[in-house]
Scaffold this motif. Structure first.
Motif, short mmCIF file in Angstrom:
data_model
loop_
_atom_site.label_atom_id
_atom_site.label_comp_id
_atom_site.label_asym_id
_atom_site.label_seq_id
_atom_site.Cartn_x
_atom_site.Cartn_y
_atom_site.Cartn_z
N LYS A 77 0.78 -1.30 -0.05
CA LYS A 77 0.04 -0.05 0.15
C LYS A 77 0.86 1.50 -0.01
CE LYS A 77 -4.50 -1.68 1.97
NZ LYS A 77 -5.24 -1.27 3.07
N LYS A 78 1.76 1.29 0.69
CA LYS A 78 2.53 2.65 1.07
C LYS A 78 3.18 2.87 -0.40
CE LYS A 78 6.01 4.85 3.79
NZ LYS A 78 7.07 4.55 4.92
N VAL A 79 4.04 1.96 -0.85
CA VAL A 79 4.73 1.99 -2.40
C VAL A 79 3.84 2.52 -3.12
CG1 VAL A 79 5.96 0.98 -3.79
CG2 VAL A 79 6.70 0.64 -1.71
N MET A 80 2.67 1.79 -3.36
CA MET A 80 1.55 2.38 -4.66
C MET A 80 0.92 3.62 -4.23
SD MET A 80 1.51 -0.26 -6.81
CE MET A 80 -0.07 0.64 -7.68
N HIS A 81 0.88 3.76 -3.10
CA HIS A 81 0.25 5.15 -2.92
C HIS A 81 1.08 6.33 -3.42
CE1 HIS A 81 -1.02 8.78 -0.44
NE2 HIS A 81 -2.39 8.52 -0.70
N SER A 121 -8.52 10.02 -17.18
CA SER A 121 -7.51 9.31 -16.92
C SER A 121 -6.89 9.72 -15.69
CB SER A 121 -6.38 9.18 -17.70
OG SER A 121 -6.64 8.77 -19.02
N ILE A 122 -6.74 11.08 -15.42
CA ILE A 122 -6.35 11.63 -14.10
C ILE A 122 -7.18 11.11 -12.84
CG2 ILE A 122 -5.83 13.75 -12.88
CD1 ILE A 122 -4.92 14.93 -15.74
N GLU A 123 -8.52 11.28 -13.22
CA GLU A 123 -9.62 11.04 -12.22
C GLU A 123 -9.41 9.53 -11.88
OE1 GLU A 123 -11.52 12.98 -10.38
OE2 GLU A 123 -10.35 14.33 -11.25
N LEU A 124 -9.15 8.66 -12.68
CA LEU A 124 -8.87 7.17 -12.52
C LEU A 124 -7.77 7.06 -11.72
CD1 LEU A 124 -9.84 5.74 -16.09
CD2 LEU A 124 -11.12 5.50 -13.88
N ILE A 125 -6.63 7.76 -11.73
CA ILE A 125 -5.34 7.69 -11.10
C ILE A 125 -5.59 8.39 -9.67
CG2 ILE A 125 -3.01 8.59 -10.64
CD1 ILE A 125 -2.84 8.80 -13.93
N ARG A 126 -6.49 9.11 -9.47
CA ARG A 126 -6.83 9.89 -8.19
C ARG A 126 -7.75 8.99 -7.56
NH1 ARG A 126 -7.90 14.79 -10.04
NH2 ARG A 126 -5.84 15.46 -9.45
N GLU A 127 -8.32 8.28 -8.21
CA GLU A 127 -9.47 7.21 -7.36
C GLU A 127 -8.55 5.91 -7.03
OE1 GLU A 127 -12.57 6.35 -10.21
OE2 GLU A 127 -13.27 8.41 -10.29
N ALA A 128 -7.82 5.64 -7.75
CA ALA A 128 -7.06 4.19 -7.59
C ALA A 128 -6.02 4.73 -6.38
CB ALA A 128 -6.11 3.86 -8.64
N GLU A 129 -5.53 5.90 -6.46
CA GLU A 129 -4.65 6.19 -5.22
C GLU A 129 -5.16 6.43 -3.99
OE1 GLU A 129 -2.43 10.62 -3.85
OE2 GLU A 129 -4.43 10.46 -4.94
N LYS A 130 -6.72 6.60 -3.86
CA LYS A 130 -7.14 6.64 -2.38
C LYS A 130 -7.39 5.28 -2.02
CE LYS A 130 -9.99 10.71 -3.83
NZ LYS A 130 -11.30 11.13 -4.21
N LEU A 131 -7.60 4.25 -3.08
CA LEU A 131 -7.57 3.01 -2.54
C LEU A 131 -6.38 2.18 -1.74
CD1 LEU A 131 -9.33 1.44 -5.75
CD2 LEU A 131 -10.49 2.16 -3.68
N TRP A 132 -5.25 3.02 -1.96
CA TRP A 132 -4.01 2.48 -1.43
C TRP A 132 -3.70 3.25 -0.15
CZ3 TRP A 132 -2.43 -2.16 -3.23
CH2 TRP A 132 -2.80 -2.26 -4.48
N ILE A 133 -4.55 4.11 0.43
CA ILE A 133 -4.27 4.55 1.71
C ILE A 133 -4.27 3.46 2.89
CG2 ILE A 133 -5.22 6.49 3.36
CD1 ILE A 133 -6.06 7.97 1.02
#
Length: 273
Positions: free
Chosen positions: A174-178, A261-273
């Motif tokens: 999670k930390k690395v992916m976030h 695409s930026i929104e998709l990245i932002r949404e995915a980022e939240k999943l790695w918190i």
């Protein structure tokens, strides 16, 4: 003349380099703050590099060396620590990449090296069977140095197509992916870098066999880099370049617009918190 000792194999290359830089600065009776002002980089960056926590670019090393009147010794040490970190077959691409004014890339499995964080790169590189920790350290240093092309006065344009699965593959946890997805969002703040995501739901199969990149150069024909399981292939053969360009165009036609695409990245980022 100051001569750095041979690198200690038990010490990470960046830590060793940073320690040697700090020793040389202290001998010159310069504080970090004064040196930072002289070379026109932030004091915090100087501190990170001297502690071995960041990878210095060639431009940074040259300015640091010049400020200390080191006669190129620190630049040569930096080059020595990074030399040979990339496979011989990849070095041709590094030269092409350095000369390119525009780069296009497709990656179906992971974030491309030019946009990787150090932590993410370390996990990816460790996946090579039989690689040792000193080799990992050297390869990570070399990969981070590649990113110095974006520090040039006229950096290249970079257009990246990513499979959506890359945003959800748990490389490093999670930390690395976030942090890695944060890095992607930071990258697209530059008008010279664009990322488009190809949704998994589309079931696109073009390009799934491997990633590739296209380099456009001013004074010669385009070059392409094609990944394989054992090593990459670099070529400027017109038929190969045309085949890869056709694949890239087909993939881009299925990709989401950049703002989506930026929104998709932002949404995915939240999943790695």
């Amino acid at each position: 003349m100051y001569v750095p000792p041979d690198p200690d194999p038990t010490v990470k290359p960046l830590v060793f380099l940073g320690a040697e830089m700090r020793k040389r600065r202290i001998r010159a009776n310069l504080t970090q703050d004064r040196l930072a002002r002289t070379i026109q980089f932030s004091q915090s960056l100087v501190g990170f590099i001297e502690r071995g926590e960041r990878t210095p670019s060639q431009n940074f090393m040259q300015r640091y060396d010049d400020a200390l009147n080191a006669g190129g010794e620190l630049v040569r040490l930096w080059a020595h620590l990074t030399r040979g970190a990339s496979p011989r077959w990849f070095r041709n691409w590094l030269e092409v990449e350095h000369e390119a004014h525009t780069l296009h890339a497709w990656e179906p499995l992971y974030v491309p090296g030019l946009l990787q964080t150090e932590e993410y790169a370390r996990v990816v590189i460790r996946g090579e069977p039989g690689i040792t920790e000193p080799q990992v350290d050297k390869a990570v240093t070399a990969r981070m140095e590649r990113q110095a092309i974006f520090e040039r006065p006229s950096p290249p344009m970079l257009r990246v197509l990513l499979d959506e699965g890359v945003l959800h593959r748990p490389i490093g946890g999670k930390k690395v992916m976030h942090r890695q997805l944060e890095r992607l969002l930071e990258a697209v703040e530059s008008p010279r870098i664009g990322i488009q995501i190809i949704p998994v739901a589309l079931g696109v199969t073009t390009g799934l066999l491997g990633g590739f990149a296209i380099a456009q150069l001013s004074d010669t024909s385009d070059n392409v880099y094609i990944e394989s399981a054992t090593h990459g292939h670099v070529t400027d053969r017109p038929e190969d370049v045309e085949a890869i360009r056709s694949r890239y165009d087909a993939l881009r036609a299925t990709a989401q617009p950049e703002h989506t695409s930026i929104e998709l990245i932002r949404e995915a980022e939240k999943l790695w918190i």
